[in-house]
Design a protein around this motif. Sequence first.
Motif, PDB file in Angstrom:
ATOM      1  N   VAL A  19       7.847  88.860  60.782  1.00 29.47           N
ATOM      2  CA  VAL A  19       7.772  87.564  60.112  1.00 29.47           C
ATOM      3  C   VAL A  19       9.058  86.763  60.293  1.00 29.47           C
ATOM      4  CG1 VAL A  19       7.579  86.434  57.866  1.00 29.47           C
ATOM      5  CG2 VAL A  19       6.083  88.338  58.430  1.00 29.47           C
ATOM      6  N   THR A  20      10.195  87.424  60.067  1.00 29.44           N
ATOM      7  CA  THR A  20      11.440  86.655  60.056  1.00 29.44           C
ATOM      8  C   THR A  20      12.071  86.543  61.438  1.00 29.44           C
ATOM      9  OG1 THR A  20      12.701  88.630  59.497  1.00 29.44           O
ATOM     10  CG2 THR A  20      11.943  87.276  57.686  1.00 29.44           C
ATOM     11  N   ALA A  21      12.213  87.660  62.136  1.00 32.53           N
ATOM     12  CA  ALA A  21      12.918  87.614  63.415  1.00 32.53           C
ATOM     13  C   ALA A  21      12.048  86.979  64.494  1.00 32.53           C
ATOM     14  CB  ALA A  21      13.353  89.014  63.834  1.00 32.53           C
ATOM     15  N   LEU A  22      10.755  87.290  64.481  1.00 30.47           N
ATOM     16  CA  LEU A  22       9.890  86.762  65.537  1.00 30.47           C
ATOM     17  C   LEU A  22       9.134  85.512  65.097  1.00 30.47           C
ATOM     18  CD1 LEU A  22       8.465  90.076  66.999  1.00 30.47           C
ATOM     19  CD2 LEU A  22      10.457  88.773  67.704  1.00 30.47           C
ATOM     20  N   GLY A  23       9.168  85.217  63.813  1.00 28.97           N
ATOM     21  CA  GLY A  23       8.559  83.982  63.335  1.00 28.97           C
ATOM     22  C   GLY A  23       7.042  83.954  63.412  1.00 28.97           C
ATOM     23  N   ILE A  24       6.402  85.126  63.299  1.00 23.78           N
ATOM     24  CA  ILE A  24       4.940  85.168  63.290  1.00 23.78           C
ATOM     25  C   ILE A  24       4.464  84.846  61.868  1.00 23.78           C
ATOM     26  CG2 ILE A  24       2.936  86.644  63.672  1.00 23.78           C
ATOM     27  CD1 ILE A  24       4.668  88.273  65.552  1.00 23.78           C
ATOM     28  N   GLN A  25       3.326  84.152  61.767  1.00 23.80           N
ATOM     29  CA  GLN A  25       2.764  83.867  60.442  1.00 23.80           C
ATOM     30  C   GLN A  25       2.601  85.171  59.662  1.00 23.80           C
ATOM     31  OE1 GLN A  25      -0.642  81.800  62.152  1.00 23.80           O
ATOM     32  NE2 GLN A  25      -0.750  80.829  60.169  1.00 23.80           N
ATOM     33  N   PRO A  26       3.006  85.205  58.403  1.00 25.41           N
ATOM     34  CA  PRO A  26       2.915  86.440  57.603  1.00 25.41           C
ATOM     35  C   PRO A  26       1.511  87.029  57.606  1.00 25.41           C
ATOM     36  CG  PRO A  26       4.095  84.759  56.393  1.00 25.41           C
ATOM     37  CD  PRO A  26       3.602  84.105  57.648  1.00 25.41           C
ATOM     38  N   PHE A  27       0.522  86.151  57.449  1.00 21.10           N
ATOM     39  CA  PHE A  27      -0.860  86.591  57.370  1.00 21.10           C
ATOM     40  C   PHE A  27      -1.243  87.409  58.604  1.00 21.10           C
ATOM     41  CE2 PHE A  27      -5.193  85.102  58.540  1.00 21.10           C
ATOM     42  CZ  PHE A  27      -5.833  86.048  57.794  1.00 21.10           C
ATOM     43  N   VAL A  45      -2.463  86.538  41.485  1.00 24.51           N
ATOM     44  CA  VAL A  45      -3.093  85.254  41.157  1.00 24.51           C
ATOM     45  C   VAL A  45      -3.461  85.194  39.681  1.00 24.51           C
ATOM     46  CG1 VAL A  45      -5.053  83.761  41.630  1.00 24.51           C
ATOM     47  CG2 VAL A  45      -3.987  85.004  43.470  1.00 24.51           C
ATOM     48  N   LEU A  46      -4.016  86.302  39.169  1.00 28.31           N
ATOM     49  CA  LEU A  46      -4.382  86.342  37.755  1.00 28.31           C
ATOM     50  C   LEU A  46      -3.172  86.139  36.871  1.00 28.31           C
ATOM     51  CD1 LEU A  46      -6.925  89.310  37.571  1.00 28.31           C
ATOM     52  CD2 LEU A  46      -7.389  86.889  37.297  1.00 28.31           C
ATOM     53  N   GLY A  47      -2.010  86.595  37.351  1.00 31.88           N
ATOM     54  CA  GLY A  47      -0.787  86.473  36.567  1.00 31.88           C
ATOM     55  C   GLY A  47      -0.173  85.098  36.619  1.00 31.88           C
ATOM     56  N   GLY A  48      -0.859  84.155  37.235  1.00 31.94           N
ATOM     57  CA  GLY A  48      -0.396  82.776  37.191  1.00 31.94           C
ATOM     58  C   GLY A  48       0.584  82.391  38.285  1.00 31.94           C
ATOM     59  N   THR A  49       0.763  83.245  39.298  1.00 28.84           N
ATOM     60  CA  THR A  49       1.619  82.874  40.415  1.00 28.84           C
ATOM     61  C   THR A  49       0.765  82.180  41.462  1.00 28.84           C
ATOM     62  OG1 THR A  49       3.058  84.763  40.028  1.00 28.84           O
ATOM     63  CG2 THR A  49       3.187  83.738  42.183  1.00 28.84           C
ATOM     64  N   ARG A  50       1.221  81.022  41.898  1.00 29.17           N
ATOM     65  CA  ARG A  50       0.411  80.289  42.884  1.00 29.17           C
ATOM     66  C   ARG A  50       0.591  80.888  44.253  1.00 29.17           C
ATOM     67  NH1 ARG A  50      -1.105  74.230  42.382  1.00 29.17           N
ATOM     68  NH2 ARG A  50      -2.502  75.121  43.890  1.00 29.17           N
ATOM     69  N   LEU A  51      -0.498  80.816  45.037  1.00 27.73           N
ATOM     70  CA  LEU A  51      -0.456  81.488  46.335  1.00 27.73           C
ATOM     71  C   LEU A  51       0.325  80.703  47.377  1.00 27.73           C
ATOM     72  CD1 LEU A  51      -3.994  82.899  46.358  1.00 27.73           C
ATOM     73  CD2 LEU A  51      -1.947  84.175  46.864  1.00 27.73           C
ATOM     74  N   ASP A  52       0.662  79.453  47.104  1.00 27.30           N
ATOM     75  CA  ASP A  52       1.404  78.711  48.124  1.00 27.30           C
ATOM     76  C   ASP A  52       2.909  78.937  48.005  1.00 27.30           C
ATOM     77  OD1 ASP A  52      -0.112  77.659  46.132  1.00 27.30           O
ATOM     78  OD2 ASP A  52       0.066  75.582  46.728  1.00 27.30           O
ATOM     79  N   GLY A  53       3.327  79.877  47.206  1.00 26.99           N
ATOM     80  CA  GLY A  53       4.737  80.216  47.157  1.00 26.99           C
ATOM     81  C   GLY A  53       5.478  79.435  46.093  1.00 26.99           C
ATOM     82  N   LEU A 101       6.576  89.041  45.077  1.00 28.08           N
ATOM     83  CA  LEU A 101       7.808  88.560  45.715  1.00 28.08           C
ATOM     84  C   LEU A 101       7.497  87.967  47.078  1.00 28.08           C
ATOM     85  CD1 LEU A 101      10.302  91.403  44.775  1.00 28.08           C
ATOM     86  CD2 LEU A 101      10.064  89.148  43.756  1.00 28.08           C
ATOM     87  N   VAL A 102       6.636  88.664  47.836  1.00 27.31           N
ATOM     88  CA  VAL A 102       6.285  88.169  49.172  1.00 27.31           C
ATOM     89  C   VAL A 102       5.594  86.816  49.057  1.00 27.31           C
ATOM     90  CG1 VAL A 102       4.816  88.584  51.163  1.00 27.31           C
ATOM     91  CG2 VAL A 102       6.166  90.435  50.233  1.00 27.31           C
ATOM     92  N   ILE A 103       4.658  86.708  48.115  1.00 23.86           N
ATOM     93  CA  ILE A 103       3.927  85.451  47.947  1.00 23.86           C
ATOM     94  C   ILE A 103       4.887  84.345  47.512  1.00 23.86           C
ATOM     95  CG2 ILE A 103       2.248  84.307  46.439  1.00 23.86           C
ATOM     96  CD1 ILE A 103       0.473  86.730  46.718  1.00 23.86           C
ATOM     97  N   ALA A 104       5.894  84.711  46.703  1.00 26.41           N
ATOM     98  CA  ALA A 104       6.853  83.700  46.245  1.00 26.41           C
ATOM     99  C   ALA A 104       7.610  83.079  47.421  1.00 26.41           C
ATOM    100  CB  ALA A 104       7.829  84.314  45.249  1.00 26.41           C
ATOM    101  N   THR A 105       7.842  83.861  48.479  1.00 27.02           N
ATOM    102  CA  THR A 105       8.521  83.284  49.646  1.00 27.02           C
ATOM    103  C   THR A 105       7.554  82.455  50.490  1.00 27.02           C
ATOM    104  OG1 THR A 105       8.038  85.137  51.116  1.00 27.02           O
ATOM    105  CG2 THR A 105      10.058  85.273  49.841  1.00 27.02           C
ATOM    106  N   GLY A 106       6.306  82.378  50.064  1.00 31.53           N
ATOM    107  CA  GLY A 106       5.315  81.634  50.833  1.00 31.53           C
ATOM    108  C   GLY A 106       4.598  82.511  51.845  1.00 31.53           C
ATOM    109  N   GLY A 107       4.739  83.812  51.714  1.00 35.12           N
ATOM    110  CA  GLY A 107       4.102  84.724  52.664  1.00 35.12           C
ATOM    111  C   GLY A 107       2.943  85.470  52.036  1.00 35.12           C
ATOM    112  N   ILE A 108       2.502  86.511  52.726  1.00 37.60           N
ATOM    113  CA  ILE A 108       1.447  87.378  52.195  1.00 37.60           C
ATOM    114  C   ILE A 108       1.593  88.716  52.915  1.00 37.60           C
ATOM    115  CG2 ILE A 108      -0.360  86.868  53.905  1.00 37.60           C
ATOM    116  CD1 ILE A 108      -1.343  86.708  50.341  1.00 37.60           C
ATOM    117  N   ASP A 109       1.229  89.807  52.257  1.00 35.19           N
ATOM    118  CA  ASP A 109       1.289  91.101  52.933  1.00 35.19           C
ATOM    119  C   ASP A 109      -0.078  91.758  52.840  1.00 35.19           C
ATOM    120  OD1 ASP A 109       1.723  93.549  53.981  1.00 35.19           O
ATOM    121  OD2 ASP A 109       3.529  93.989  52.857  1.00 35.19           O
TER     122      ASP A 109
END
Lengths: 365, 343
Positions: free
Chosen positions: A146-154, A286-294, A88-96
Amino acid sequence: MSAPTAARAPRAAAPQPRRPSLLADLRRVTRHQLFWPVAALVVLVLACGVYSPGFLDVTIKDDHLFGQPIDILRQSVTPLLLGLGMCLVIATGGIDLSVGAVMAISLAVSLTYIDATGPGTGTALVAVAIGLVTALLIGAFNGFLVTALGIQPFIATMILMVAGRGIAMLVTEGQITTTASPAFKSIGSGFVLGVPTPVVIGAVVFVLVTVLVRRTALGMLVESIGINREASRLAGVRARGLEWSVYAICGLLAGLAGLVYGAPTMAADANNIGLMKELDAIMVVVLGGTRLDGGKFSLAGVVVGSLLLTTIERAVIIFHIPSQVTPLFKALVLIIVCLAASERLRKAVTGAVGRLVPARPQEAS
Amino acid sequence: MTTLLTPLSTASQWGARLRDPRYLPVTGTLVALLLILVVGQLRYSEKRSFLSMKLFSNLLVDNSYLLVLAVGMTFVIITGGIDLSVGAVVALVGLTTAKLLIGGFPLWAVLAIGVLVGAAFGTLIGVMVQYFDVQPFIASLAAMFLARGLCNVVSVESLGIKHEGFAALAAWKLKFGEGRESWSINLSMLIAFAVLVVAFVILHHTRFGRTVYGLGSGAGGNAVALMGLRAASTRVWVYVISGTCAGISGILFALYTKSGFNLTGIGMELDAIAAVVIGGALLTGGGGFVLGSATGVLVYGLLQVVIAREGLQSWWTKVLIGVVLLGFVLLQRTLSARRSRAT
């Protein structure tokens, strides 16, 4: 991943109407995003079965299911739980990156509570609740950065990846807290109706998450954020709250994964629980076919991915390969998957195929 | 963003530099460094002065490998990328060095092979990032797994290095001062310093360096390519530089520990990234300084010294580094927010 292939399919089909429909069906199946992961899984399981007869046997002892496949299912729950949140996080274009550390913290908190209070069933329930709430709060903190302060998720989650193990050490005061609580232990090693408890937990969580994101518009909104944040904002998607809750869910699931993973040993080893698990979680997605760019994500892919990852780990043992080379295998798999997903390589391959097969006249268009 | 450096020569312009918004993160780092030094001097000077050449000498002895890593990482981060493989590469180079020396290879060849192993990993990541559109984070992650896997293939046990020439290199140092105040400069420090100088010149005084900044300054490096600079090869080279630095760092770490072990360097990439971020590099790319990263390494090392002096357990290091990292990321965030509002 699926967008360009979907666009190409009708164009390729149009000039060749006489193509046998069986082949077209086959093409559609092979183009499904889960085809290659599932195929890899099947081949791997069969290979293990051939190499080690009895690999596929499932026996019932004392009304409990036993056997290699059950073991694989049980062990795939940790990457599954981590992967669902990560997906879910990756789908928003983020990473945890903090999930491994969150596993350590939630387990440390729960076991420290049990250690201080006693081994009763009620205590175990409270301990689980405390561990999960802690994990949820950590996830919310990540979401806040990430959201309130706008820091890159990574970066935002890397902070807890670094500090999280230190925090877990603070909770356990630098010790490996070991304690006994049959009720808590059963989370990791018990059985429900003959099925291992972790498997049940994994299945329930998978169903819950799937219903939550796919039976409501939530999943689509998450994808829209990942595909084009600005456009989805203009369309009225409240990205901030949604993204925040996605990080919170990811934290919560990581906490649960920590409890399930650590419960059989009942030892909160803050340094080693969940070490490098964030990489497993990302691999599973990634193996499940979800792209990392969201953007588009596949929860079913996470299930396949976690089974595949666990089977790879198990296959290494079955084939008597020294288990130290497992990271080597993971690396090769990851590199191959990444290269296969690369637009450039795919174009090069389809270009080469196009040149070999002259039956595609509108190549120039 | 205006982050391209114009070489300034007069010392009087340094004051203006410190107040310049694009140097503000580095100013923050310098303030943090001075703060730690002042607090240290006030708290730990009972027997003898905290501030001494011995302190800095020890600091550099303990962190020269990290300095080299941070310098390489600076290049990558300025392009907006990341290299997570460096810790694993350090371990692999250490092990390779140990194994080859035990196998009786000549020292110079072993050292060269060590650096080349690092460069090879950098090349792998760079090619994946540039030519196969793999995200830097993932490409370097794969390289990290690969390096760790190869480490395990080389040896799962710690290999001690007993080679005479290698021991001589590790032991070589220039001594200064007398008695308890004595301090020294060893080979690792000199190598790290040489890497620092070379990197400084490359990044801040060559066309290649400008291209590195341009790659991170937006539009995914397209602007740089349109200007006629070599965007593609520069992006690959950036990772080669980082990998080579990891190779050098691996040798320095082997000199430091006189052994190779497959579990060294776990989390070392994060230390390097933390040092670079503390040193004022923007993780979004386009900003950062070699000397800033060097300052970041000093801050990092001093924090560890302070934690040791305070008698705190070692895990406090992680928590404190996390807090400092958060502080600097927030600082960057507010600065860049103010800048984008201003334009």
